[in-house]
Design a protein around this motif. Structure first.
Motif, mmCIF file in Angstrom:
data_model
loop_
_atom_site.group_PDB
_atom_site.id
_atom_site.type_symbol
_atom_site.label_atom_id
_atom_site.label_comp_id
_atom_site.label_asym_id
_atom_site.label_seq_id
_atom_site.Cartn_x
_atom_site.Cartn_y
_atom_site.Cartn_z
ATOM 1 N N PHE A 197 47.006 44.654 59.526
ATOM 2 C CA PHE A 197 45.790 43.984 59.058
ATOM 3 C C PHE A 197 45.172 44.661 57.835
ATOM 4 N N GLY A 198 45.134 46.014 57.869
ATOM 5 C CA GLY A 198 44.505 46.741 56.760
ATOM 6 C C GLY A 198 45.148 46.392 55.426
ATOM 7 N N ALA A 199 46.497 46.456 55.383
ATOM 8 C CA ALA A 199 47.216 46.155 54.130
ATOM 9 C C ALA A 199 46.990 44.695 53.717
ATOM 10 N N GLN A 200 46.980 43.792 54.709
ATOM 11 C CA GLN A 200 46.734 42.367 54.398
ATOM 12 C C GLN A 200 45.339 42.172 53.795
ATOM 13 N N MET A 201 44.356 42.892 54.364
ATOM 14 C CA MET A 201 42.978 42.757 53.861
ATOM 15 C C MET A 201 42.879 43.196 52.412
ATOM 16 N N VAL A 202 43.590 44.290 52.095
ATOM 17 C CA VAL A 202 43.586 44.772 50.712
ATOM 18 C C VAL A 202 44.234 43.707 49.821
ATOM 19 N N GLY A 203 45.345 43.152 50.304
ATOM 20 C CA GLY A 203 46.062 42.126 49.534
ATOM 21 C C GLY A 203 45.232 40.880 49.290
ATOM 22 N N LEU A 204 44.331 40.574 50.243
ATOM 23 C CA LEU A 204 43.508 39.362 50.097
ATOM 24 C C LEU A 204 42.210 39.634 49.336
ATOM 25 N N GLY A 205 42.106 40.845 48.759
ATOM 26 C CA GLY A 205 40.941 41.135 47.901
ATOM 27 C C GLY A 205 39.672 41.462 48.666
ATOM 28 N N LEU A 206 39.803 41.881 49.950
ATOM 29 C CA LEU A 206 38.594 42.167 50.735
ATOM 30 C C LEU A 206 37.767 43.334 50.170
ATOM 31 N N PRO A 207 38.393 44.395 49.589
ATOM 32 C CA PRO A 207 37.549 45.481 49.068
ATOM 33 C C PRO A 207 36.491 44.979 48.066
ATOM 34 N N LEU B 211 48.846 52.983 50.862
ATOM 35 C CA LEU B 211 49.844 52.064 50.293
ATOM 36 C C LEU B 211 50.755 52.815 49.328
ATOM 37 N N SER B 212 52.018 52.432 49.250
ATOM 38 C CA SER B 212 52.933 53.064 48.290
ATOM 39 C C SER B 212 52.488 52.695 46.887
ATOM 40 N N SER B 213 53.016 53.410 45.897
ATOM 41 C CA SER B 213 52.561 53.144 44.532
ATOM 42 C C SER B 213 52.892 51.705 44.109
ATOM 43 N N PHE B 214 54.053 51.157 44.558
ATOM 44 C CA PHE B 214 54.354 49.785 44.155
ATOM 45 C C PHE B 214 53.449 48.786 44.882
ATOM 46 N N ASP B 215 53.083 49.101 46.149
ATOM 47 C CA ASP B 215 52.115 48.252 46.863
ATOM 48 C C ASP B 215 50.802 48.201 46.090
ATOM 49 N N LYS B 216 50.366 49.383 45.640
ATOM 50 C CA LYS B 216 49.116 49.438 44.879
ATOM 51 C C LYS B 216 49.229 48.626 43.603
ATOM 52 N N TYR B 217 50.380 48.768 42.953
ATOM 53 C CA TYR B 217 50.594 48.034 41.702
ATOM 54 C C TYR B 217 50.521 46.521 41.967
ATOM 55 N N GLN C 172 48.928 44.976 44.376
ATOM 56 C CA GLN C 172 47.535 44.562 44.632
ATOM 57 C C GLN C 172 46.805 44.356 43.313
ATOM 58 N N GLU C 173 46.997 45.318 42.390
ATOM 59 C CA GLU C 173 46.326 45.236 41.085
ATOM 60 C C GLU C 173 46.698 43.941 40.360
ATOM 61 N N VAL C 174 47.995 43.659 40.334
ATOM 62 C CA VAL C 174 48.466 42.480 39.590
ATOM 63 C C VAL C 174 47.993 41.197 40.267
ATOM 64 N N LEU C 175 48.148 41.130 41.609
ATOM 65 C CA LEU C 175 47.792 39.899 42.324
ATOM 66 C C LEU C 175 46.301 39.598 42.229
ATOM 67 N N LEU C 176 45.495 40.644 42.147
ATOM 68 C CA LEU C 176 44.045 40.428 42.031
ATOM 69 C C LEU C 176 43.622 40.250 40.572
ATOM 70 N N GLY C 177 44.565 40.512 39.640
ATOM 71 C CA GLY C 177 44.249 40.355 38.219
ATOM 72 C C GLY C 177 43.352 41.466 37.684
ATOM 73 N N HIS C 178 43.156 42.530 38.469
ATOM 74 C CA HIS C 178 42.277 43.631 38.030
ATOM 75 C C HIS C 178 43.124 44.760 37.434
ATOM 76 N N LEU C 179 43.709 44.540 36.283
ATOM 77 C CA LEU C 179 44.575 45.566 35.701
ATOM 78 C C LEU C 179 43.732 46.587 34.949
ATOM 79 N N ASP C 180 44.066 47.851 35.148
ATOM 80 C CA ASP C 180 43.361 48.917 34.448
ATOM 81 C C ASP C 180 44.366 50.041 34.204
ATOM 82 N N TRP C 181 43.960 51.035 33.410
ATOM 83 C CA TRP C 181 44.919 52.120 33.106
ATOM 84 C C TRP C 181 44.984 53.123 34.244
ATOM 85 N N SER C 182 45.343 52.670 35.440
ATOM 86 C CA SER C 182 45.546 53.646 36.516
ATOM 87 C C SER C 182 46.835 54.414 36.190
ATOM 88 N N PRO C 183 46.974 55.670 36.696
ATOM 89 C CA PRO C 183 48.041 56.568 36.219
ATOM 90 C C PRO C 183 49.456 55.973 36.253
#
Length: 454
Positions: free
Chosen positions: A288-298, A332-338, A340-351
């Motif tokens: 559930f936690g990973a799904q919530m992040v994926g659905l933009g809950l934060p 989340l693994s680094s690709f999971d994080k990546y 999430q960023e892309v799917l939410l459209g919130h791209l930033d210069w994260s490392p």
């Protein structure tokens, strides 16, 4: 089913004149019962209240015996209306049904049987009355009823488990195939939201495959009536979120996206509160936690926290949910994080964007789901108005071209070149810089691209 019975009101039914004397003559009621009825019938509320205070168990025994022995529809409706009126005026009177003096009476049986009558008035009242009686019983620590000792009784008395199973069966039948076009579903959900506090009801409801019947009802509400139904449905889901077998079902259904849609669009504090409490319960269960992040809950939780809520429980639950989601993002693994960023459209210069190892290690992950993440990245070039997101998307595309063996071919096939070319005239210098880098890599190929380090 006859529609006139479906639209009857308690007030209408109580205007009837019931021929109690005839019932006494035919021995369907006793002389004592007739006296009790004459004293009670057609009297003002305050006078009846006094009779119930003085002699409540006797009246309950009387009403139950009439429902057990008399089958004439007008009389059955009348007695149900009397009980409904008595319990509506004071729900605590439901305790009268558990008075020790009634231990040998089968107080549940008539209502359980009447649930299945082809008459909506009778069904609705029986359901409401049963739910109140069940909730009013004193329970022992093991959940069984403490209602007198009936072990010496010869007759088989309907047990509380029979009642709860019977109610769940009827409620599921109503949700699948409502007896009344506008009231059956709301009556059933209202009753369920009370009964699911009972562990036994949770297990019966899950076994009857009832959870899937709730899911279509979790959708943003437009009217006051539908807001109440939505609130009570979410209350049912919240109660089920304490029960492991129900959680497994919630995990494999569309419950989570629907709850998040509701919390995004609802302005009613009680609805937001019950959904947030449910999400908090589910956060640490399974995926559930990973799904919530994926659905933009934060992001939704952040925006909810900035609103003026008066409910302390809600504010506390929002903070706990925010912390829990942060922990999930860390895990989340680094690709999971990546992703999430892309799917939410919130791209930033994260490392990770400029980390060569990230691209080397994860380049084949871009091929998952028919290059879904790459396609979304290219869509951002068209749809985003945020210069930072555009610059990062151009840079990421250039990285994909450089690190994937077929990078140039794939990106060209996905028609990205035209979109990047447009961005070379962008007013923002960062966007034009990375759009140019991307185009150079597209044209020069991997062999020379290594010279073009950003």
């Amino acid at each position: 089913m006859e529609i006139d019975h479906a639209e009857l009101s308690t007030e209408q039914v109580l205007t009837r004149d019931i021929p109690w004397e005839t019932y006494m003559t035919t021995k369907l009621i006793s002389g004592t019962s007739l006296q009790l009825l004459r004293r009670y019938d057609n009297r003002p509320e305050s006078y009846r209240a006094q009779l119930l205070d003085d002699d409540g168990p006797a009246y309950v025994r009387l009403f139950v015996s009439i429902l057990r022995d008399i089958f004439k529809e007008e009389t059955v409706e009348y007695v149900l209306a009397l009980i409904d009126e008595m319990l509506t005026a004071n729900p605590k009177r439901a305790r009268l049904f558990h008075d020790p003096s009634l231990a040998s009476e089968d107080a549940y049986e008539p209502f359980l049987r009447l649930l299945w009558k082809r008459n909506w008035f009778v069904q609705e009242k029986s359901c409401k009355i049963l739910a109140l009686i069940v909730s009013a019983r004193k329970t022992t620590h093991d959940g069984s009823s403490a209602n007198g000792d009936v072990s010496n009784s010869k007759m088989k008395i309907t047990t509380i488990d029979d009642v709860l199973d019977g109610l769940v069966k009827w409620l599921c039948a109503q949700l699948k195939n409502p007896s009344h076009p506008s009231r059956a579903v709301s009556t059933s959900i209202n009753c369920l939201s009370t009964l699911l506090k009972e562990p036994k009801v949770r297990s019966s409801f899950v076994q009857a495959d009832g959870v899937k019947l709730l899911i279509p009802l979790i959708s943003p509400a437009s009217t006051q009536q539908s807001t109440q139904l939505l609130y009570e449905t979410c209350l049912c889901v919240w109660l089920l979120s304490y029960y492991e077998p129900a959680i497994e079902f919630l995990a494999t259904s569309r419950t989570l996206p629907r709850l998040i849609d509701v919390v995004k669009s609802s302005t009613k504090e009680k609805v937001v509160r019950v959904v947030i409490l449910t999400l908090r319960n589910l956060l640490h269960k399974g995926t559930f936690g990973a799904q919530m992040v994926g659905l933009g809950l934060p992001q939704i939780v952040q925006s909810l926290k900035s609103q003026a809520w008066s409910d302390e429980d809600l504010l506390e639950a929002l903070s706990q949910l925010e912390e829990g989601l942060k922990d999930n993002i860390k895990k989340l693994s680094s690709f999971d994080k990546y992703k999430q960023e892309v799917l939410l459209g919130h791209l930033d210069w994260s490392p990770m964007h400029k980390d060569v190892n990230f691209w080397r290690e994860n380049i084949t992950s871009f091929e998952e789901n028919d290059l879904k993440i790459l396609r979304v990245l290219i869509t951002i070039l068209d749809s985003s108005s945020d210069p930072r997101a555009l610059a990062v998307a151009c840079f990421d595309l250039s990285q994909f071209i450089q690190h994937h063996p077929a990078g140039r071919v794939i990106v060209t096939d996905l028609k990205a070149k035209e979109r990047v070319m447009k961005l070379m005239n962008h007013e923002n210098a960062e966007v034009t810089k990375y759009a140019l880098l991307c185009i150079q890599r597209l044209f020069l190929g991997a062999k020379y691209a290594s010279f073009l380090q950003a």
